[in-house]
Design an enzyme around this catalytic site. Sequence first.
Site, PDB file in Angstrom:
ATOM      1  N   GLU A 254      -1.306  -1.276  -4.771  1.00 43.95           N
ATOM      2  CA  GLU A 254      -2.559  -0.539  -4.948  1.00 43.95           C
ATOM      3  C   GLU A 254      -2.326   0.611  -5.916  1.00 43.95           C
ATOM      4  O   GLU A 254      -1.409   1.406  -5.753  1.00 43.95           O
ATOM      5  CB  GLU A 254      -3.091  -0.031  -3.597  1.00 43.95           C
ATOM      6  CG  GLU A 254      -4.443   0.632  -3.766  1.00 43.95           C
ATOM      7  CD  GLU A 254      -5.377   0.438  -2.586  1.00 43.95           C
ATOM      8  OE1 GLU A 254      -5.330  -0.631  -1.942  1.00 43.95           O
ATOM      9  OE2 GLU A 254      -6.164   1.356  -2.317  1.00 43.95           O
TER      10      GLU A 254
ATOM     11  N   ASP B  90      -2.706   1.017   6.995  1.00 42.04           N
ATOM     12  CA  ASP B  90      -1.868   0.741   5.826  1.00 42.04           C
ATOM     13  C   ASP B  90      -1.405  -0.718   5.801  1.00 42.04           C
ATOM     14  O   ASP B  90      -1.222  -1.309   4.732  1.00 42.04           O
ATOM     15  CB  ASP B  90      -0.644   1.666   5.825  1.00 42.04           C
ATOM     16  CG  ASP B  90      -1.014   3.095   6.173  1.00 42.04           C
ATOM     17  OD1 ASP B  90      -1.107   3.919   5.269  1.00 42.04           O
ATOM     18  OD2 ASP B  90      -1.246   3.376   7.379  1.00 42.04           O
TER      19      ASP B  90
ATOM     20  N   ASP C 123       0.892  -1.165   0.000  1.00 38.89           N
ATOM     21  CA  ASP C 123       0.000   0.000   0.000  1.00 38.89           C
ATOM     22  C   ASP C 123       0.929   1.213   0.000  1.00 38.89           C
ATOM     23  O   ASP C 123       1.415   1.627   1.049  1.00 38.89           O
ATOM     24  CB  ASP C 123      -0.888  -0.020   1.254  1.00 38.89           C
ATOM     25  CG  ASP C 123      -1.838   1.171   1.287  1.00 38.89           C
ATOM     26  OD1 ASP C 123      -2.218   1.671   0.210  1.00 38.89           O
ATOM     27  OD2 ASP C 123      -2.176   1.626   2.398  1.00 38.89           O
TER      28      ASP C 123
END
Lengths: 206, 206
Positions: free
Chosen positions: B69, B142, B8
């Site tokens: 992501e 996260d 992430d």
Amino acid sequence: MSVILGIDPGLTRCGFGVVESRPGRRVALVDVGVIRSDPAADIAVRVHRISHEVERLIRRHRPRAVSVERVFAQQNLPSVMGVAHIIGAVMHLAGEAEIPLVLHTPSEVKAAVTGSGRADKSQVQHMVARLLGIDHVDGPPDAADALAVAICESFKPTASDTKAVAPAGETAAQRQWRLGRERGQANSKRTAGDAAKTGQWKMRRG
Amino acid sequence: MSVILGIDPGLTRCGFGVVESRPGRRVALVDVGVIRSDPAADIAVRVHRISHEVERLIRRHRPRAVSVERVFAQQNLPSVMGVAHIIGAVMHLAGEAEIPLVLHTPSEVKAAVTGSGRADKSQVQHMVARLLGIDHVDGPPDAADALAVAICESFKPTASDTKAVAPAGETAAQRQWRLGRERGQANSKRTAGDAAKTGQWKMRRG
């Protein structure tokens, strides 16, 4: 001898230019070119295609700084993201090589090379060739732009010009980089080996 | 055994999550955490601080894919540029390690983990823990988000599920990556050593 690697970051054509700084704001051409990637390929593959070649340039020329043209996100967004990916990959490479990476805005580059922050492309290309004592820079404009961003960094006041400000004998960029790095190290779990490498970089400098 | 590293991406906090895919859409937790960088440091130093740790994760876990992501540039622009730099650095690392890097949109990730592309943060975190058979994921969100993007990639149809489409025994992502890479290689001056490394990756796969 003080070598600077300039990068005009791009996903389809990434310009690179290597110059050697000499006393009295003089520069000599060392290497120049353009790295291309296939627009039909996957974006991660394209970024790696370019970053892999930049890594070889860093290994071959061992520059004292990597100078990169800063990108702004006003333009075409997908294209800016691609350029930002390339810059990030080069930040990793510069960090691994213990070389400061410095960003310069397009107007800083134009002002350093031509004397005017609003010079057009052809003026920049003309002055780059003149400063390097060559007829013209071969290839697409990305090559000359990369030389311009390298020259911009090489024209910044050096250690001996700014003794009062940087008594340790660093350029402003090197100082900023070192402080940032030291700040980062305070929070991180770096090994003694890493610290020794930083020391080595300091010894190699200048 | 098939391990996936999820990222992430973030400049201040970068989440990472490593999962092992098992038959029948089952996953097990291997590693999870957050890499931080000092907001006061230079941006190139911050990107390298994070990418250096990601490189260690790749070396330690040898994942078969890196799942990241995807970021969109609608939001706060300077922050998006920082995230794009991190993604670019990770693209370089995945390329060097001969591992495919796959981007997933936030809604793909949510749909894979919760069944709905519009699930909220807490639903995603709850389902990540449930899928991994743990009480909850420690640390900032996260970390759970990075596990979610790893799980999303691990739930994609694998070679044995899609034999008709990918007779060579690759996942769709691996195929796309290989084709892109081969296309890139046709234009580039790669050495025989590089080609051999690609072969090695193919042997290690699966």
